[in-house]
Design a protein around this motif. Structure first.
Motif, mmCIF file in Angstrom:
data_model
loop_
_atom_site.group_PDB
_atom_site.id
_atom_site.type_symbol
_atom_site.label_atom_id
_atom_site.label_comp_id
_atom_site.label_asym_id
_atom_site.label_seq_id
_atom_site.Cartn_x
_atom_site.Cartn_y
_atom_site.Cartn_z
ATOM 1 N N TRP A 1 0.623 -1.200 0.348
ATOM 2 C CA TRP A 1 -0.252 -0.031 -0.588
ATOM 3 C C TRP A 1 0.864 1.311 0.044
ATOM 4 O O TRP A 1 0.709 2.252 -0.530
ATOM 5 C CB TRP A 1 -1.265 0.228 1.381
ATOM 6 N N ASN A 2 1.675 1.274 0.416
ATOM 7 C CA ASN A 2 3.124 2.422 0.975
ATOM 8 C C ASN A 2 3.311 2.266 -1.005
ATOM 9 O O ASN A 2 3.772 3.844 -1.408
ATOM 10 C CB ASN A 2 4.024 2.096 1.346
ATOM 11 N N GLN A 3 3.632 1.379 -1.424
ATOM 12 C CA GLN A 3 4.408 1.883 -2.670
ATOM 13 C C GLN A 3 2.606 2.369 -3.996
ATOM 14 O O GLN A 3 3.546 2.685 -4.497
ATOM 15 C CB GLN A 3 4.415 0.424 -3.594
ATOM 16 N N VAL A 4 2.153 2.071 -3.677
ATOM 17 C CA VAL A 4 0.289 2.205 -3.603
ATOM 18 C C VAL A 4 0.934 3.868 -4.533
ATOM 19 O O VAL A 4 0.000 5.159 -4.936
ATOM 20 C CB VAL A 4 -1.234 2.054 -3.681
ATOM 21 N N MET A 5 0.989 4.315 -3.014
ATOM 22 C CA MET A 5 1.304 5.918 -2.498
ATOM 23 C C MET A 5 2.074 6.865 -3.587
ATOM 24 O O MET A 5 2.106 7.968 -4.078
ATOM 25 C CB MET A 5 0.971 6.324 -0.904
ATOM 26 N N GLU A 6 3.006 5.984 -3.315
ATOM 27 C CA GLU A 6 4.011 6.603 -4.509
ATOM 28 C C GLU A 6 3.720 6.542 -5.789
ATOM 29 O O GLU A 6 4.359 7.688 -6.634
ATOM 30 C CB GLU A 6 5.463 4.986 -4.107
ATOM 31 N N LEU A 7 3.662 5.463 -6.085
ATOM 32 C CA LEU A 7 3.647 5.254 -7.683
ATOM 33 C C LEU A 7 2.195 5.875 -8.096
ATOM 34 O O LEU A 7 2.224 6.407 -9.184
ATOM 35 C CB LEU A 7 3.262 3.748 -8.590
ATOM 36 N N GLN A 8 1.196 6.108 -7.481
ATOM 37 C CA GLN A 8 0.231 6.494 -7.930
ATOM 38 C C GLN A 8 -0.825 6.544 -8.914
ATOM 39 O O GLN A 8 -0.872 7.104 -10.096
ATOM 40 C CB GLN A 8 0.096 8.084 -7.620
ATOM 41 N N PRO A 9 -1.325 4.426 -9.208
ATOM 42 C CA PRO A 9 -1.535 3.995 -9.965
ATOM 43 C C PRO A 9 -3.550 5.093 -10.663
ATOM 44 O O PRO A 9 -3.411 4.952 -10.042
ATOM 45 C CB PRO A 9 -1.579 2.942 -10.041
ATOM 46 N N ASP A 10 -3.439 4.666 -11.953
ATOM 47 C CA ASP A 10 -4.798 5.104 -12.425
ATOM 48 C C ASP A 10 -6.200 3.813 -11.489
ATOM 49 O O ASP A 10 -6.899 4.284 -11.137
ATOM 50 C CB ASP A 10 -5.352 4.502 -13.832
ATOM 51 N N PHE A 11 -6.237 2.910 -11.021
ATOM 52 C CA PHE A 11 -6.626 2.646 -10.712
ATOM 53 C C PHE A 11 -6.074 1.103 -9.553
ATOM 54 O O PHE A 11 -4.400 0.610 -10.328
ATOM 55 C CB PHE A 11 -7.236 0.868 -11.597
ATOM 56 N N VAL A 12 -6.605 0.392 -8.308
ATOM 57 C CA VAL A 12 -5.991 -0.933 -7.813
ATOM 58 C C VAL A 12 -6.659 -1.616 -7.537
ATOM 59 O O VAL A 12 -8.455 -1.646 -7.579
ATOM 60 C CB VAL A 12 -5.730 -0.502 -6.255
ATOM 61 N N GLN A 13 -5.640 -3.345 -8.114
ATOM 62 C CA GLN A 13 -7.035 -4.228 -7.625
ATOM 63 C C GLN A 13 -6.665 -4.855 -6.497
ATOM 64 O O GLN A 13 -5.054 -5.137 -6.679
ATOM 65 C CB GLN A 13 -7.051 -4.689 -8.758
ATOM 66 N N ILE A 14 -7.455 -5.759 -5.838
ATOM 67 C CA ILE A 14 -6.809 -6.119 -4.315
ATOM 68 C C ILE A 14 -6.994 -7.874 -4.447
ATOM 69 O O ILE A 14 -7.962 -7.653 -5.448
ATOM 70 C CB ILE A 14 -7.631 -6.237 -3.481
ATOM 71 N N LEU A 15 -5.666 -8.633 -4.584
ATOM 72 C CA LEU A 15 -5.957 -9.740 -4.957
ATOM 73 C C LEU A 15 -5.665 -10.511 -3.048
ATOM 74 O O LEU A 15 -4.947 -10.320 -3.070
ATOM 75 C CB LEU A 15 -4.693 -10.679 -6.298
ATOM 76 N N THR A 16 -7.276 -11.158 -2.962
ATOM 77 C CA THR A 16 -8.069 -11.363 -3.226
ATOM 78 C C THR A 16 -9.065 -10.923 -2.967
ATOM 79 O O THR A 16 -9.061 -10.764 -1.007
ATOM 80 C CB THR A 16 -8.672 -12.412 -4.032
ATOM 81 N N TRP A 17 -9.810 -10.646 -3.153
ATOM 82 C CA TRP A 17 -11.509 -11.090 -1.990
ATOM 83 C C TRP A 17 -11.685 -12.625 -1.125
ATOM 84 O O TRP A 17 -11.356 -12.300 -0.379
ATOM 85 C CB TRP A 17 -12.375 -10.512 -2.696
ATOM 86 N N ASN A 18 -12.096 -13.428 -2.340
ATOM 87 C CA ASN A 18 -12.208 -14.470 -1.681
ATOM 88 C C ASN A 18 -11.062 -15.491 -2.141
ATOM 89 O O ASN A 18 -11.921 -17.283 -2.374
ATOM 90 C CB ASN A 18 -13.674 -15.357 -2.190
ATOM 91 N N ASP A 19 -9.971 -16.002 -2.732
ATOM 92 C CA ASP A 19 -9.998 -17.054 -3.774
ATOM 93 C C ASP A 19 -8.586 -18.161 -1.648
ATOM 94 O O ASP A 19 -8.018 -17.268 -1.869
ATOM 95 C CB ASP A 19 -7.875 -15.984 -4.308
ATOM 96 N N PHE A 20 -9.891 -18.349 -1.899
ATOM 97 C CA PHE A 20 -8.949 -19.132 -0.375
ATOM 98 C C PHE A 20 -8.025 -20.423 -0.884
ATOM 99 O O PHE A 20 -7.281 -20.614 -0.390
ATOM 100 C CB PHE A 20 -10.027 -19.411 0.709
ATOM 101 N N GLY A 21 -7.930 -20.944 -2.415
ATOM 102 C CA GLY A 21 -7.184 -21.990 -2.496
ATOM 103 C C GLY A 21 -5.084 -21.444 -2.608
ATOM 104 O O GLY A 21 -4.433 -21.870 -2.419
#
Length: 438
Positions: A231-251
């Motif tokens: 998340w600190n790298q997100v602040m540094e790069l300021q991308p257009d979008f962020v996608q969290i991997l994942t909500w429910n990939d339990f495997g």
């Protein structure tokens, strides 16, 4: 999925649109969901300031129709947004036929709950599928789709040119470090360089461990410190979008959504030696999301927020039981192989979201044995400022319940507790390399 990327010179991203944060959701895992299950997950996502679920859908899944109808019904009732990620590798029928993609977008693309880029164009992504890139010329023409695929099996420089540059940007499905290296923005810079004026969707993930013999999957990538560092790298790069991997990939153990028994049948289906998700909530990784997401979108820390504490840890020392044959890194990807215990610390990792660390102390209790601790990592803005402070303490041979207490001036500010205890044994005598996050 992991691929080794050649590094390139950096071109910093430019602001193209309102920033958005999405969470990847595996639709194939929720075949047994009812409407209330969908609504509950959406409420939790909204509370975490997530803008939309990215619905990973596989071609030929007989449950798609029912699941998607419920998903959009729930999203409309919850004022939440959804969009599709067409999975070209994981579906029962293989890659998506073009006509079926068009049909799904015709059915759902104009739904009020479907996420629109800039409020107009239906946002669409993929998991892989570069060999079908040419299909998207016609798909986009018929749907007006805004298309940000994951074609990470190709270099970014190649992916951005496929089908005459049909993609409006690229998603990088690779937020995990190849141990023993730490995660870095070197994962992202080749995309930023290749994309030019096109848009970049940056991945963030808290963990990675999988042991599913029927799928020939049994490896981990180092997760210690990964979530907050990324998340600190997100602040540094300021991308257009962020996608969290994942909500429910339990495997693959990188879920941040709630553990729901209705989604855990995969451990039987794919012959896992142990259900390595049961009783291992990852709810703690959602605690600071509203802070991180507002900071990403506005460029500054929120003016008001509740001070909180979080912690995560594995529930047995690395050498307490057999490794389960798990490797550190995945040799099938050409990565150097390590013993997993060489990549993971036997430690309780703690974090506190604070207005300032002045006068703050931390104690970590394992089974009633208390260790005084301190923060080793301050937020990027420095000590004494608002942000997330981090540290860790070793297990030290202790077992039992874990309680992290953050105090200021002798008064408790926040605690993190309630996770599965650390034990000296393992189910089926197989090491569980997943973590609990509270």
């Amino acid at each position: 999925m992991k691929f080794l990327l050649a590094l390139a010179s950096v071109a910093l991203p430019t602001a193209h649109a309102a920033k958005e944060v999405f969470a990847h959701m595996i639709v194939g895992n929720v075949n047994n969901f009812d409407l209330a299950d969908w609504e509950n997950d959406m409420r939790l996502a909204k509370e975490s300031s997530i803008d939309a679920f990215v619905l990973n859908v596989g071609a030929g899944d007989e449950n798609n129709d029912r699941s998607l109808e419920l998903a959009f019904q729930a999203a409309n009732s919850q004022s939440f947004k959804l969009f599709f990620s067409f999975d070209y590798l994981g579906g029962p029928a293989g890659p998506w036929p073009k006509d079926q993609v068009i049909a799904l977008l015709e059915k759902f693309g104009n739904d009020p709950a479907y996420f629109k880029h800039d409020g107009q164009r239906p946002f669409v992504s993929t998991f892989e599928g570069p060999d079908n890139a040419a299909d998207w010329t016609d798909i986009k023409a018929g749907s007006n789709a805004f298309f940000i695929p994951d074609w990470s099996s190709k270099s970014p420089a190649e992916a951005v040119t496929l089908a005459g540059g049909v993609a409006d940007g690229l998603f990088n499905f690779d937020p995990w470090p190849v141990g023993p290296s730490n995660v870095s923005t070197d994962l992202d810079k080749p995309f930023l360089d290749a994309l030019g004026d096109k848009l970049y969707m940056m991945p963030v993930s808290p963990w990675f461990y999988t042991n599913l013999p029927k799928l020939n999957k049994n490896w981990l990538w180092p997760g210690d410190g990964l979530w907050d560092t990324r998340w600190n790298q997100v602040m540094e790069l300021q991308p257009d979008f962020v996608q969290i991997l994942t909500w429910n990939d339990f495997g693959e153990s990188h879920y941040i959504g709630p553990v729901n028994e209705k989604q855990l049948g995969l451990f039987t289906t794919f012959e896992a030696p142990v259900n390595y998700v049961k009783d291992l909530a990852h709810d703690g990784w959602r605690k600071f999301l509203p802070f991180y997401i507002e900071q990403y979108k506005t460029g500054q820390a929120p003016a008001e927020f509740a001070e909180q504490a979080a912690a995560y840890y594995r529930t047995a020392a690395a050498l307490a039981c057999a490794s389960g044959g798990t490797t550190g890194n995945n040799p099938a990807f050409g990565e150097p192989q390590f013993n997993p215990e060489d990549l993971m610390e036997d430690a309780v990792f703690f974090a506190a979201l604070l207005k300032s660390d002045e006068g703050v102390t931390v104690s970590v209790s394992i089974g009633g044995q208390t260790q005084e601790a301190s923060f080793s990592i301050a937020p990027p803005s420095g000590a004494g400022t608002a942000g997330v402070y981090r540290g860790s303490v070793p297990f030290g041979g202790n077992t039992g319940d874990v309680v992290v207490t953050v105090s200021r001036g002798g008064e408790t500010v926040a605690t993190a507790e309630g996770g599965k205890p650390i034990s000296g044994t393992c189910e089926n005598d197989v090491q569980n390399w997943n973590a609990v996050a509270v």
